[in-house]
Write an enzyme that holds these catalytic residues in place. Structure first.
Site, PDB file in Angstrom:
ATOM      1  N   ARG A  65      58.171  32.895  48.869  1.00 31.54           N
ATOM      2  CA  ARG A  65      59.594  32.714  48.607  1.00 31.54           C
ATOM      3  C   ARG A  65      60.411  33.993  48.722  1.00 31.54           C
ATOM      4  O   ARG A  65      61.525  33.982  49.217  1.00 31.54           O
ATOM      5  CB  ARG A  65      59.803  32.150  47.187  1.00 31.54           C
ATOM      6  N   CYS A 116      61.244  25.045  40.498  1.00 24.67           N
ATOM      7  CA  CYS A 116      61.926  23.869  39.965  1.00 24.67           C
ATOM      8  C   CYS A 116      63.078  24.208  39.019  1.00 24.67           C
ATOM      9  O   CYS A 116      64.125  23.552  39.033  1.00 24.67           O
ATOM     10  CB  CYS A 116      60.918  22.963  39.257  1.00 24.67           C
ATOM     11  N   GLN A 147      61.375  22.818  29.629  1.00 28.01           N
ATOM     12  CA  GLN A 147      60.815  22.279  30.851  1.00 28.01           C
ATOM     13  C   GLN A 147      59.788  21.184  30.601  1.00 28.01           C
ATOM     14  O   GLN A 147      59.051  21.198  29.625  1.00 28.01           O
ATOM     15  CB  GLN A 147      60.186  23.420  31.655  1.00 28.01           C
ATOM     16  N   HIS A 190      63.699  18.948  33.780  1.00 25.53           N
ATOM     17  CA  HIS A 190      63.900  20.239  33.113  1.00 25.53           C
ATOM     18  C   HIS A 190      65.340  20.311  32.602  1.00 25.53           C
ATOM     19  O   HIS A 190      66.293  20.117  33.359  1.00 25.53           O
ATOM     20  CB  HIS A 190      63.689  21.392  34.103  1.00 25.53           C
TER      21      HIS A 190
END
Lengths: 350, 350, 350, 350
Positions: free
Chosen positions: C108, C147, C174, C240
Site C-alpha cells: 500500500r 478497512c 472495530q 467499524h
C-alpha cells in the site's frame, strides 16, 4: 508441610483455574508447572494467556514451565492436558510413582480407573489397588468427569438413591470456556450458537453410568438406565446450563424431588473437605433461575444449582441445572478429588 | 388492484416485519396502520422504534397511526397486538366485517378458530364458516401458531404423516426478538441466558396438537400424542433453535426420516403462494448446523432448517431445528395465511 | 464476455466476500481460486470455513483451490492474502503479467503503487505506468486501503476539498470480522473489548495522507496534516464505528459540513460503476445513529454512514461514522477499484 | 456503634451496589431503604430486581422499602435516585438535617455543593458550610461525579498537578450497567453499539473542570482547560473504557507520565479509608490491556486502570483507561466520600 503439586497443562484455561484455586490452599502448594513443548523452559507469566479476572498468584508467576515428563519436583500431579497428549503422559507419571489427578478424558472409562465424584462414589477408590497391581505402577490415575456430566450427576445421584432413575434426557447450553482458549471463534459466538460439540454427547451419555454404578469384585458394574444428550455451545463465558428430564422407578412428587435434591449431603460435607460445597445441590425457587451470570458462583462454583423442578409430559420430572464448568466441572472437581485422597490416606509426601 | 391491508400493532417488532414484508407484495398493499393509544395520531416513522436493517418503506413512513378500532380503510387486517389488547380488538374487527389474520395468541385455541399452517391444515379453514355463524360475525379470525411451535410443526407434520408421532421432546433456545422491543434487558442477555419464557412451554405443548389434528363435524379433534417443552432465551437476535427428540409409531431409520423431511411439499408449494418457501423443511448435512446467524435466512426465513438427524437413546430420533421467529414464526406466517385465503377465495375487496 | 478473475486467499473472510460479491457480476466471473498450501488441490466448499449468511454460489462451490503461484487461468487477480504471504506472491503475479487488485497491506505504501479509492484519487492510476517500467513488470499492483482507513477517508475527502483538513483524531470500535477467521477468540469478545489492534493505528495514521495526496512528477506528495488514531476491537460481527474529530483550515459551520458530506459525488457515481454507492457518504439525522447492526448495509455496505455532526471543544467538528469493514472496507473496495480500471482501460482480456 | 444509613433508590442497580458494599462495612450499617412509590411498603427482596452475582445480604433482604421522604431512621442517606426525582428529594432530606451523599447528577454543578473525589479535592468540603448557611439547611448535600468522569479525573488529577493540563480528548466505550435496569434493550446491544448516551458528553466535558478547580472565597473556580467527549454504549456488562488524549502545559515524556500516574497517592490512601484503593491509578504494561472483563475488579473496582500510554500526533500523549462504573463510578465513589466525611468529622450520629 503441604503436599507439593505439579500441574500438567498449566497454561490452559483449566490449568489456570488450578493455579487460581491452589493459591493459599491449606493442603497443597504448587512446586512445578508443565505444559506443551511450546512453553517449555519459559517463565509462566510470559507464556500463559491468563484469562481469569484475578491476577496470577505471585508465587507462581515466575516459575519456569517444564516438559510434561517425569520426574517433576512434586508429590502428585494434576492434569488438564489436551486429550491428544494426556493418554501417554499420564501413564508415564503414574508409572513413575506419581498420583495423577486428571481432568482429561482419556482414562475416564478405563476399567480400573476411578471416575470419581466424592459426593457419589468414593467407594470406587478401591479400583486404585487393582490398577496399580494390574499395570505394575507405583503411582496411579484418578479422573473426574466431563464438565457437563459432573453438573448433571450431582443432581442425579440423590434422585437415583431415593427413587431409582430409569431414563434421563438432557439438552445442554454450554459455556465458551469449556472449549479452552482460543477455543470458539468470536464470529461463531456473537449473535449465534452452535448445536454441536465434538464428542460431548457420547461422554454425557456414558460417564454417568460408570459414576452411578458399583465397583464390585474388581470390576465396575454400570448403572442401568438410558441417557439422551444433546449438547450446544452458547455465548456465555462460564457456566453450563442443562435442561433435564428424568423418569424415576418410584412414584413421587415435585415436592419430594426438591427435598431430596436440597437435602443431599455426602462424604465431602461430613469430612468438611476444603473445597467441598456446603450443599452439593442448591435449589432456587425463582421461576427464571438459575442464570449463568448470576448463579454460577454460588457455593464458590462447586455446586450444581437447580431450578424450575416441575412435572414432565413424557418422562416424570423436568428441571434446569447450572454448573460452573471450569470450577466444579474441571479444576475444582480434581481438587476435591485430591482432598478426598488425602482424607482417605491415598497421598504421601515423597 | 391489490387488497388493502391494515396492520394492528404496527409499531412492534412483528408489526415492523409486516411492513417490511408487504413492501412490493403482489397481492397486498398497506393502507392503514394502527397501534396503541400512545402512538395514535402520530406519524409512523416518528413513533416506531424501527429495528430492522432495511429502511422503513417510503409509502409507509409518513402514514398516520390510527386507533385499534374499526373502521379502518382496508379489506383485511393483520394483527400482532400484545395479548393484553388482542382479544377484544380482534373480535371487534371480525364483528365489523374484517378478516383478521392474527399472530396473537388470544384466539389460537378457540374451538372455532383455525390455527393455520398452510402446509399442514388448510382443511381447518372450514372452521371459518362455523365461527361466523356461531359468533354472528360478518368477518372472521384466522390465527397462526406461536413462533416456537410453527418451526417445530413444520418438521413434525411430514413425520406424523409418514410414521405417526407418539411423543415429542423439545428444548428451545429462543432469540431475543421473540420478546419484542425493548423486551429482554441487555443485562439479562450479555454473558447469560434465561431458562424461562412466560407461557411459552404451555403453547408449545398444546398448539401442535390442534394444528396436527382434524376439523371434523364442526369441531377440532386434537392429535393424540404428548409433547414436553422446555423454553430458554439465549443472546441471539433472530432465529429460534430447538433440540428435538421424537418417538414414532412406525419403525424407520435415520435415512428415511431425512428423506421424509426434505421431500415435504404441500399446498403452498403447489399453489406457488408468493411467500411460500420452495422447501418448507431444509435439511443440512454439516454436523454443526443449523446455526442462527448463518442459516436463519435460508428460504428467506420461511422454512424450518433441520440438522443432525440421528438416533436417540430414549425416544427414537433426535435432531436440531432452526426457524426465523419474526418471519416464518410471526409476520411471514400470517402473510402466508393471507395468501392462502386469497387462493381459497376467503378474501374480498370491500 | 466477462473478465476472468482469480482470487488469491479465497478461503479467508475477505476471499469469501469476493466470491459473494462476484456472483452475477456484469464484468467479472471467477475462474480460479487460490489459497495457502493447506487448501491446495481440494474442493472449495470442503476447505472454506464459509461464514456468510448467503450460501456459496453454485459456480464456485466445486472449484479446486490452486496454489498461489502464477499462472492461473484468469485475466486479473484479486488478492486478500495475509501479509505474511502477500508481498512476494503479489509481486510474482504482477511480474507474470497479471493486474493484481490487492486488499493486502504489503504494497500500500510503496512509492509507485496506487492506494486507490475511486471517489478520491483516480489520478493516482498514473503511478501504474511508472511501476511497470521501474519494476519491469508486464502486470501491476493496485491496492485499496485498510478497512478503518477507507471508511474514514470517504468522509475526509469532501471536507478536505471544501475546507482543507488540518488535523484528524479518530477512535475506532472495530468489528470482529476485521480479524479474519478464527480471528478473535470468543472469550476475548463476550462481555469485553480489546483496546489494541496490532499495526492498525499506524495504518490509519499514514494511509489517508497518501490517499489524499497528489501523484505528481512521478511521485506521491502526501497530504499535509496530522492524524491521531486509537483502535479498539468490540463485540460486533461486521461494521467499524469511528468517533472522529477534525480541525479544518477554513471556518465553517455544522450545516455546511453536513451539506458537503451528503452532496459528495465523484467519478464512480458519474461513471455509474456497478458497485459504486449512489452516495459515498450517507448522513443520518437521528441522534443515536449510525449503529452497526442497523446501518452497516446502507448502500449495500459500500458507503460511509455519518451521524451526530456537531462542534468540538478542541478541534472544530466531531462526528461518528460507520463503514462495512469486509464490504467497502475490503472486498468491495477492491472490486470498485477493478471496475474503475475497466472504465479507464487498464484491464485487458488475456 | 456504626453510623445508620438510609439508601434512597435502593432497588436500582446502584442501590444494589450500595447494599452489597455496605455488607459488613466497619463504619456503616443499613437501617432504611427507600425507593419509588411502586416499591413502597413492600419487602426489599420482593421488589428489587437484584442483578449482582452475590446474594442479597441477609440483614437487608427482609427490610420494608419506605417512601423517599424524611424522616428515615438513619444518620445519613446515600442517594442513587433517578434525576427525575433526586433534585427535590435530596433537598428535602438535607433540609431535614440529613447529610445526603449523592450519586445523582442534579446537584453536582450547584455552586455550593462539593463534587467530591477524595483523592483530588477534599478541600471542596469547605463548601458545605456555605451551603448550609445559604440554604438554611441543618443537613447538606455532597455529590460524586458521573461514572465516566470519575474514572477520567483519577488519571487527570496527577497529570494536572505534575504538568498542567491544557486539553483532553476522550472517547468512551461504556458498559450496559451504566444505563440501569432494564436500561439498554438487548436488541440494541447484541452485535451492536450505540454512539450516543443522553446528556453524558456534557457531564464529561464539564464535571472535571469543577473537580480539578479550587474552592476559594466561597466560590468554585473551575480548572482552565478544554475537554472533548464522545460517548458510546458497548455490549459489556460492567466497566467503562475510555480512549484518552491529553495536551500538557509542561514538556515531558511517556516514562514520566507513567511514573506520575502510578505513584499517585492522596488523602484516602494516607487516611487508609476502608474503601480506598491502595493505588488510585494502576498502570498495566501489557499492550492489549486494560480489558473490562479481566481488569475491572482490580483494586476491588475502586481504581482507574490505565494502559497503552504513548505519544499522540495531535495532543501530547494518549492512553486507555478503564473504571468500574457501578463501583468507583457510583456506589463506591459515594461510599468513599462518606468515609472521608467521617474522617473529617462531618458526620454525626443522630
Amino acid at each position: 508441610m503441604k503436599y507439593r503439586v505439579g500441574i500438567l497443562g498449566a497454561t490452559g484455561l483449566v490449568g489456570q483455574r488450578f493455579v487460581q484455586m491452589l493459591e493459599d490452599h491449606p493442603l497443597f502448594e504448587i512446586t512445578a508447572l508443565a505444559a506443551s513443548d511450546r512453553s517449555e523452559g519459559k517463565v509462566y507469566e510470559d507464556v500463559c494467556p491468563w484469562k481469569l479476572a484475578s491476577p496470577i498468584p505471585e508465587k507462581v508467576r515466575k516459575l519456569t514451565v517444564q516438559a510434561c515428563t517425569p520426574p517433576l519436583d512434586c508429590d502428585l500431579v494434576f492434569s488438564s492436558l489436551p486429550s491428544s497428549m494426556a493418554g501417554a503422559v499420564e501413564e508415564a507419571f503414574a508409572a513413575a510413582g506419581y498420583p495423577v489427578i486428571s481432568n482429561s478424558s482419556n482414562h475416564r472409562m478405563d476399567d480400573d480407573v476411578p471416575l470419581l465424584v466424592p459426593e457419589i462414589n468414593s467407594a470406587h477408590l478401591a479400583a486404585i489397588e487393582h490398577q496399580k497391581q494390574r499395570r505394575e505402577w507405583s503411582g496411579y490415575i484418578v479422573t473426574n468427569p466431563n464438565c457437563t456430566t459432573i453438573a448433571l450427576v450431582l443432581a442425579l445421584a440423590p434422585l437415583h438413591t431415593a427413587f431409582g432413575i430409569e431414563a434421563v434426557s438432557v439438552v445442554s447450553m454450554q459455556a465458551l470456556s469449556g472449549a479452552g482458549y482460543p477455543g470458539v471463534a468470536s464470529l461463531d459466538a456473537v449473535d449465534n450458537l452452535i448445536p454441536y460439540i465434538d464428542g460431548e454427547e457420547e461422554k454425557v451419555e456414558n460417564e454417568p453410568l460408570k459414576i452411578l454404578g458399583q465397583f464390585e469384585d474388581g470390576r465396575f458394574n454400570f448403572a442401568d438406565f438410558r441417557i439422551s444428550a444433546q449438547c450446544n455451545r452458547v455465548p456465555v463465558t462460564d457456566g453450563h446450563t442443562e435442561a433435564v428430564a428424568v423418569k424415576l422407578r418410584t412414584k413421587t412428587d415435585v415436592k419430594s424431588v426438591i427435598e431430596v435434591l436440597q437435602n443431599f449431603r455426602a462424604e465431602p460435607q461430613l469430612l468438611k473437605l476444603h473445597s467441598a460445597p456446603e450443599k452439593p445441590v442448591v435449589v432456587l425457587s425463582e421461576q427464571n433461575r438459575p442464570q449463568p451470570r448470576l448463579d454460577r458462583n454460588i457455593e464458590r462454583g462447586m455446586a450444581t444449582v437447580v431450578g424450575r423442578v416441575r412435572k414432565d409430559n413424557i418422562l416424570d420430572f423436568k428441571f434446569v441445572l447450572l454448573g460452573h464448568n471450569t470450577i466444579r466441572g474441571a479444576a475444582g472437581a480434581a481438587l476435591l478429588n485430591a482432598e478426598l485422597l488425602v482424607a482417605k490416606n491415598f497421598l504421601r509426601k515423597r
